[in-house]
Write an enzyme that holds these catalytic residues in place. Structure first.
Site, PDB file in Angstrom:
ATOM      1  N   ASP A 419      39.736 -32.869  71.615  1.00  0.00           N
ATOM      2  CA  ASP A 419      39.722 -34.206  72.193  1.00  0.00           C
ATOM      3  C   ASP A 419      41.069 -34.542  72.830  1.00  0.00           C
ATOM      4  O   ASP A 419      42.124 -34.143  72.340  1.00  0.00           O
ATOM      5  CB  ASP A 419      39.403 -35.216  71.084  1.00  0.00           C
ATOM      6  CG  ASP A 419      39.374 -36.641  71.575  1.00  0.00           C
ATOM      7  OD1 ASP A 419      38.528 -36.939  72.442  1.00  0.00           O
ATOM      8  OD2 ASP A 419      40.188 -37.460  71.104  1.00  0.00           O
ATOM      9  N   GLU A 472      38.671 -31.254  76.469  1.00  0.00           N
ATOM     10  CA  GLU A 472      38.440 -32.492  77.212  1.00  0.00           C
ATOM     11  C   GLU A 472      39.768 -32.836  77.873  1.00  0.00           C
ATOM     12  O   GLU A 472      40.646 -33.438  77.268  1.00  0.00           O
ATOM     13  CB  GLU A 472      38.008 -33.630  76.285  1.00  0.00           C
ATOM     14  CG  GLU A 472      37.671 -34.902  77.052  1.00  0.00           C
ATOM     15  CD  GLU A 472      38.000 -36.183  76.317  1.00  0.00           C
ATOM     16  OE1 GLU A 472      37.589 -37.238  76.797  1.00  0.00           O
ATOM     17  OE2 GLU A 472      38.686 -36.139  75.280  1.00  0.00           O
TER      18      GLU A 472
END
EC number: 2.4.1.18
Length: 740
Positions: A419, A472
């Site tokens: 993330d 990401e």
């Protein structure tokens, strides 16, 4: 928690058994080396045994030759006795309430950590720290109990506290291994299910908030915050077939279609206070559902333990503990195992970029900025009010490396989606001038975080070649998914955020204006092969007032469904792996709410059910047609037939596999006008069968089609020697394949 000051001085009969200063420090919980005082110690003529039992009125030593009453050495509960020889022994404590308990003395056991472990921990190179640190159920010298080990180098005292000792930090102070800053103790008699925390005294004498175990395998159900002893041990996994084929299934030439799931809101039980499903319930219900729809993988939003449910797991405190909201660690293993048995891979979101400032977590862990940078310009993430790991500290990155391997090994997960990588890469991420510190070269790159990510990826792929890592990453940072030895970050895949933003913006436009935004659908091909991309329609696109994907489609209800189907047809036939957030597969109309179930009642509407049928067929087509997945990340797998018909908002393209004769023709008409006799060039003559048409009545469309397929004509078009004339349905994507 805490300690009593007690009365100073020794009881007269114990004056020869312990120094007054040691007795007072033990009773106050301020002794820096409790193992030097407590337990058995050889002296001239025998052994002195000392124990601190504040709950006891009297304590006896139980040895083979009988029991001996210990002398009270301090009024707060310190007892001592001298015995001949060095006998094996246990203790029997008579409590103030008259009850009795027999126990083994924690201070008679040898060190928990071996010398090699201490050496590797000090270096920050111990890749299996999860097997040594935290709470480990063990049998030592024939006695069952729990090893506790914790990194807190700047603490003056660390104790294990829990129900088993009345949360009294004086009862089980730990041994410090100075060379590594590790505290350790074996507590006999404890086992799985024991609730505990660490009581830490800072170097300046401050008593810190009780801390959860950074390496804890399990935790209490929030809002409670204590750790829970849990023995993972060996499991009889039933996913051997899956694991043997893992590398092939996660390969960039394989079909990868990911269903993104938030465990707490996928489906709830209204008859039982609207509770979320458990891991075990999900194992069957989610597994069957995902398998039926044809997705190859699920991706779970972070399942690490986290105190605030509204963070969706992106502010974790227990990186080594699957959240107890839905069950136990073994039940989460069962979920993974069952999904594998159903042919579904498991990816978890992995949060290595920041952590929350909850007092029971890593923040100011031993009274210093142990895990985070001391300077807030490096250590505080302003947007999320969270703290940033100090990637320049070997023990901190070792903690994260070990955690990555832990999920792959102990839980058999197939991949980690990292993330917020952009926030890790840039020192000035979301910061104004003056709010950040340049690197040693004067730039804004976080060199330590870059080294961490590269090393993490190299470790994952070296230790688990069949696994995958996904970034990401929302900027144009180059070579995110390229090997480290070529200068890349080493990820297997990267989310294509640019594709997502461009295509969502296009399909959100009224069709009458799409001719002016034609490049939004074609621009991605200029960079589509710079990375190994995943095309994501993720949870981020259905929150914070954005509505659902369906809710962003323009027009009347018929057009909105048609636009959504056309968009999915476009997505599944473009190069790149696929990711779709839960609920969007049946055109969820409301924005996602983490506190409620998906709107399953919508499947009573044929239009919503039609979208689900389309997703099922798109996944089937994607899996079974090599041209749609084999060259997802290579230029040879795609070619425009015509990308310039902006006036009609029509795009046509080819998808290709390893076999040059195995290709698909795709045509997208993104206006509500039927395009009759629309000619496109094709590379080979023959019969082109219509494999999929998003306007089919089966999906809720108007059923405008090409009668099953079309023959080529020897009419050169679009640079090809042959062409076909199509009837393009409105707001639809159609797929054709030449019969061979």
């Amino acid at each position: 928690m805490g300690s009593s000051t007690g009365r100073r001085g020794l009881m007269p009969e114990a004056a020869k058994l312990i120094r007054s200063s040691d007795a007072d420090a033990i009773a106050r919980g301020r002794h820096g080396d409790p193992f030097a005082v407590l337990g058995p110690h050889a002296v001239k003529g025998g052994t002195v045994i000392r124990t601190f039992q504040p709950q006891a009125r009297t304590v006896f030593v139980l040895a083979a030759d009988g029991e001996t009453e210990m002398s009270r050495a301090h009024p707060d509960g310190l007892f001592a006795v001298k015995l001949k020889g060095s006998p094996a022994y246990r203790l029997r404590a008579v409590r103030h309430d008259g009850g009795t308990e027999e126990l083994d003395d924690p201070y008679r056991f040898p060190p928990v950590l071996g010398d090699l472990d201490v050496h590797l921990l000090a270096e920050g190179t111990h890749l299996r720290t999860f097997e040594k640190l935290g709470a480990q159920v063990r049998i030592v010298d024939g006695v069952a109990g729990v090893d506790f080990a914790l990194w807190a180098p700047n603490a003056s005292r660390v104790s294990v506290v829990g129900d088993f000792n009345g949360w009294d930090g004086r009862r089980h102070p730990m041994r410090l291994r100075h060379e590594a800053g590790m505290w350790e103790i074996f507590i006999p008699g404890l086992g799985q299910g024991a609730v505990y925390k660490y009581e830490i005294v800072a170097s300046d004498g401050r008593l810190l908030p009780l801390k959860a175990d950074p390496y804890g395998h399990f935790a209490e159900v929030p809002p409670k915050t204590a750790s829970v002893v849990w023995e993972l041990g060996r499991r009889d996994w039933a996913d051997a077939d899956w694991m043997a084929a893992q590398k092939a299934r996660n390969d960039r030439h394989a079909p990868i279609s990911i269903y993104e799931v938030h465990l707490g809101s996928w489906r709830r039980v209204p008859e039982d206070c609207n509770r979320p499903l458990s891991y075990l319930e999900m194992a069957d219900q989610l597994g069957d559902y995902v398998a039926d729809l044809g997705f190859t993988h699920v991706e779970f939003l972070p399942i690490h333990e986290h105190p605030f449910g509204g963070s969706w797991g992106y502010q974790p405190v227990g990186l080594f503990a699957p959240t107890s909201r839905y069950g136990t660690p073994d039940e989460f293993r069962t979920l993974v195992d069952r999904l594998h048995q159903k042919g579904i891979g498991v990816i978890i979101d992995w949060v290595a970029g920041h952590f929350p400032n909850d007092p029971h977590g890593l923040h100011h862990f031993d009274g210093t900025h142990l895990y985070e940078h001391e300077d807030p310009r490096l250590g505080v993430h302003k947007d999320w009010n969270t703290l940033i790991y100090n990637y320049g500290r070997s023990e901190v990155v070792n903690y994260l490396y070990a955690n990555a391997l832990y999920w792959l090994e102990q839980y058999h997960v197939d991949g980690l989606r990292v993330d917020a990588v952009a926030s890790m890469l840039y020192l000035d991420y979301s910061r104004e001038p003056g709010e950040w510190i340049p690197n040693r070269h004067g730039g804004n790159e976080n060199l330590e975080a870059i080294d961490f990510l590269r090393r993490m990826n190299m470790l994952v792929y070296a230790e688990h070649p069949g696994a995958m890592t996904i970034a990401e990453e929302s900027t144009a940072w180059p070579m995110v998914s390229r090997p480290v030895h070529l200068g890349g970050l080493g990820f297997g895949y990267k989310w294509n955020m640019g594709w997502m933003h461009d295509t969502l913006r296009y399909f959100s436009k009224d069709p009458i204006h799409r001719r002016y935004h034609h490049d939004s659908l074609t621009f991605a091909q200029l960079y589509a092969y710079h990375e190994n991309f995943v095309l994501p329609l993720s949870h981020d696109e259905v929150v914070h007032g954005k509505g659902s994907i369906f809710g962003r489609m323009p027009g009347d209800p018929w057009q909105r469904f048609a636009n959504l189907r056309a968009y999915y047809g476009f997505m599944w036939t473009q190069p790149g792996k696929k990711l779709l957030f839960m609920g969007q597969e049946f055109a969820q109309q409301s924005e996602w709410n983490e506190d409620a179930s998906l709107d399953w009642h919508l499947l009573g509407d044929g239009r919503n059910e039609g979208v689900m049928r389309l997703i099922r067929d798109l996944n089937r087509l994607y899996r079974t047609e090599p041209a749609l997945h084999q060259l997802d990340n290579e230029p040879a797998g795609f070619a425009w037939i015509d990308c310039n018909d902006r006036d009609n908002s029509v795009l046509t393209w080819l998808r290709k596999g390893f076999d040059p004769g195995d290709f698909l023709v795709v045509a997208g008409n993104y206006t509500p006008m039927v395009r009759d006799s629309y000619r496109i060039g094709v590379p080979e003559p023959g019969w082109y069968r219509e494999l999929l048409n998003t306007d089919s009545e089966w999906y809720g469309g108007a059923n405008i089609h090409n009668g099953g397929g079309v023959h080529t004509e020897e009419v050169p078009w679009h640079g090809h020697g042959f062409s076909i004339c199509l009837r393009l349905p409105p707001l639809a994507t159609c797929v054709f394949k030449r019969e061979r």
